[in-house]
Design a protein around this motif. Structure first.
Motif, PDB file in Angstrom:
ATOM      1  N   LEU A 165       0.863  -1.316  -0.241  1.00  0.00           N
ATOM      2  CA  LEU A 165       0.211   0.234  -0.461  1.00  0.00           C
ATOM      3  C   LEU A 165       0.446   1.294  -0.098  1.00  0.00           C
ATOM      4  CD1 LEU A 165      -2.435  -1.050   2.474  1.00  0.00           C
ATOM      5  CD2 LEU A 165      -2.799  -0.972   0.218  1.00  0.00           C
ATOM      6  N   LEU A 166       0.141   2.112  -0.572  1.00  0.00           N
ATOM      7  CA  LEU A 166       1.132   3.811  -0.739  1.00  0.00           C
ATOM      8  C   LEU A 166       0.440   4.733   0.087  1.00  0.00           C
ATOM      9  CD1 LEU A 166       1.956   3.004  -4.599  1.00  0.00           C
ATOM     10  CD2 LEU A 166       3.678   2.578  -2.935  1.00  0.00           C
ATOM     11  N   PRO A 167       1.279   5.873   0.575  1.00  0.00           N
ATOM     12  CA  PRO A 167       0.249   6.820   1.138  1.00  0.00           C
ATOM     13  C   PRO A 167       0.144   7.857   0.084  1.00  0.00           C
ATOM     14  CG  PRO A 167       3.192   7.310   1.322  1.00  0.00           C
ATOM     15  CD  PRO A 167       2.679   5.337   0.629  1.00  0.00           C
ATOM     16  N   ALA A 178      -5.508   2.382   1.081  1.00  0.00           N
ATOM     17  CA  ALA A 178      -5.712   1.486   2.014  1.00  0.00           C
ATOM     18  C   ALA A 178      -7.116   2.514   2.735  1.00  0.00           C
ATOM     19  CB  ALA A 178      -4.630   1.751   3.428  1.00  0.00           C
ATOM     20  N   ILE A 179      -8.233   1.958   2.973  1.00  0.00           N
ATOM     21  CA  ILE A 179      -9.705   3.071   2.760  1.00  0.00           C
ATOM     22  C   ILE A 179     -10.045   1.627   4.364  1.00  0.00           C
ATOM     23  CG2 ILE A 179     -12.190   2.773   1.880  1.00  0.00           C
ATOM     24  CD1 ILE A 179     -10.206   4.550   0.832  1.00  0.00           C
ATOM     25  N   VAL A 180     -10.851   2.482   4.853  1.00  0.00           N
ATOM     26  CA  VAL A 180     -11.123   2.171   6.488  1.00  0.00           C
ATOM     27  C   VAL A 180     -13.269   2.597   6.518  1.00  0.00           C
ATOM     28  CG1 VAL A 180     -10.945   1.772   9.301  1.00  0.00           C
ATOM     29  CG2 VAL A 180      -9.162   2.538   7.569  1.00  0.00           C
ATOM     30  N   PRO A 181     -13.738   1.411   6.474  1.00  0.00           N
ATOM     31  CA  PRO A 181     -14.861   1.690   6.122  1.00  0.00           C
ATOM     32  C   PRO A 181     -15.473   2.320   7.095  1.00  0.00           C
ATOM     33  CG  PRO A 181     -14.581  -0.530   4.742  1.00  0.00           C
ATOM     34  CD  PRO A 181     -13.058  -0.008   6.120  1.00  0.00           C
ATOM     35  N   GLN A 182     -16.888   2.802   7.986  1.00  0.00           N
ATOM     36  CA  GLN A 182     -17.019   3.209   9.093  1.00  0.00           C
ATOM     37  C   GLN A 182     -18.486   3.815   8.613  1.00  0.00           C
ATOM     38  OE1 GLN A 182     -16.521   7.351  11.383  1.00  0.00           O
ATOM     39  NE2 GLN A 182     -14.196   5.694  11.793  1.00  0.00           N
TER      40      GLN A 182
END
Length: 474
Positions: free
Chosen positions: A3-5, A70-74
């Motif tokens: 993953l990349l920033p 990166a994805i953080v679902p909420q």
């Protein structure tokens, strides 16, 4: 590929998908999305995205997959294991579904509802109530948790005894996959024997396989009658025997059976304006409720008959049936306040565990003795859904102890309690999930075959690992 920033250019592309105003970059506006309710995790993010449609979610994930972001679902950010919080590195984007909060359709004849992932659980309940139906999922956070998070964590709550957990209440799903493809599985069918039941892969997956954007929820006829009582018992063993007696004598109308220890009642009396319903103190209590379609008042007689049978069998020491809706609400306030009042008693080390119902008494005896040996003066507060085997085995710090020093022993106490749970054939996560908190335990509780299957699914659905990295899977 790692993953990349996200670069400034990539962030601008993400913001453009949600029209800029729904891409939050300021520290103050991001703050509500970055702290876990128990303050165990404080994350950082370059951006919080609030899409308003499934198509926007699809565009976000397609771009994330392309750029290895990166994805953080909420959903409602009420999770208790850190599964919805980004890490501290500041490179993971939070994808909040809170704007996707429409009830798309409700059909009382078909007993189903299509709700978007951002719908607050209490709003879903109210929509069902408006058409004389019930959505039975009920938990303490229902005024703020959202249905997408309930599905992704397979939430339980107080009605699992009668209606099952979230997994049993979902008929179909709409899911955006990691590459941006949309799977429309919004089927209302009770029977569909045409291959793999794909929706079950995403229920309880904690956002690691796809992002749930809508669901077909199962509705039930709304109960027309309730009977509720707070019951004093000598021990958890007596409570388990009373559970069996009441299940048999009420012909399936027992919908809740909650265990409360004396110390829990004392905490609520100190911090939640709850009054002791009894003149005499007892070591344990049960909050029991019957529900059904009978005319109002019918179940009161059934409750009284069950309580009398319990007294005759030596299982019930005393009982107070609710004589009004207001009193029923007070009894439930006693139970629902148990989590929040522990904050006022200092540090609390939590265990969301389940064991077979018949083994609850032995588990409690062993676990309470073990934590008191580990930390003399610690105060076990085991409570919860005895009817389905789920006990919230929380342990408050000794009176006057240093909170930080006590909480530093979290893992040590977890290891001891979880070992007892597993010895009794139980689970170390009954309804809260794995998230970040219990991720390191997975290799100890899952067989190599189970882990290989789970990791294979992850590689299949999310080959670039963009969805909720660092959660659930070891």
């Amino acid at each position: 590929m790692s993953l990349l920033p996200p670069s400034p250019e990539t962030l601008a592309r993400f913001a453009a998908i949600v029209d800029g105003a729904n891409a939050l970059r300021g520290e103050a506006e991001q703050a509500p999305f970055l702290t876990e309710w128990r303050d165990l995790y404080q994350g950082r993010t370059p951006m919080v995205l609030l899409p308003g449609s499934t198509d926007e979610v699809a565009a976000i994930l397609a771009l994330a997959n392309e750029t290895r972001t990166a994805i953080v679902p909420q959903s409602g950010n009420t999770g208790l294991v850190g599964g919805q919080i980004p890490n501290e590195g500041g490179t993971e984007i939070v994808l909040s579904l809170k704007r996707m909060n429409r009830i798309r359709d409700i059909d009382p004849i078909d007993n189903s509802m299509i709700a978007e992932a951002g719908c607050i659980l209490s709003d879903v309940q109210a929509a069902a109530h408006a058409v004389d139906r019930m959505f039975p999922l009920s938990l303490a956070a229902e005024g703020s948790c959202r249905i997408g998070g309930n599905i992704s964590s397979n939430a339980g709550g107080i009605n699992v005894l009668a209606y099952g957990n979230t997994r049993q209440l979902v008929l179909g799903l709409e899911v955006v996959l990691a590459d941006g493809r949309i799977w429309n599985g919004l089927r209302r069918l009770k029977k569909d024997n045409t291959g793999y039941d794909l929706k079950q892969l995403f229920i309880g997956a904690e956002g690691t396989l796809g992002v749930v954007t809508a669901a077909v929820l199962k509705l039930l006829p709304k109960p027309t009658d309730h009977a509720t009582a707070i019951i004093a018992v000598v021990s958890p063993r007596h409570a388990v025997e009373l559970l069996n007696l009441m299940q048999q004598s009420t012909a399936g109308r027992l919908t809740a059976f909650e265990l409360i220890p004396r110390i829990g009642l004392e905490f609520t009396m100190r911090h939640a304006d709850v009054v002791d319903p009894f003149a005499t103190t007892y070591p344990w209590y049960v909050l029991a409720e019957l529900s059904g379609g009978e005319p109002a008042g019918t179940l009161d007689a059934m409750m009284m008959k069950s309580l009398e049978a319990g007294m005759t069998a030596g299982l019930v020491q005393d009982a107070v049936p609710a004589s009004s809706e207001a009193q029923r609400n007070l009894f439930w306030r006693m139970r629902e306040a148990l989590s929040e009042v522990q904050k006022h008693e200092g540090g609390s080390i939590k265990h969301d565990v389940s064991v077979p119902v018949a083994r609850i008494p032995a588990f409690l005896d062993e676990a309470m003795a073990a934590v008191e040996r580990l930390v003399p003066g610690s105060r076990p507060v085991p409570f919860g859904h005895l009817g389905d085997g789920n006990i919230h085995f929380n342990v408050s710090q000794p009176v006057g102890a240093d909170k930080a020093a006590y909480l530093a022993r979290w893992s040590e106490m977890n290891d001891i309690v979880h070992g007892i749970v597993l010895a009794h054939g139980g689970s170390i996560s009954a309804e809260h999930g794995i998230g970040r908190l219990k991720r390191s335990k997975m290799a100890d509780i899952k067989s190599p075959v189970e882990l290989a299957m789970m990791q294979g699914l992850k590689r299949l659905f999310d080959p670039n690992g963009i969805l909720n990295p660092g959660k659930l899977l070891p």
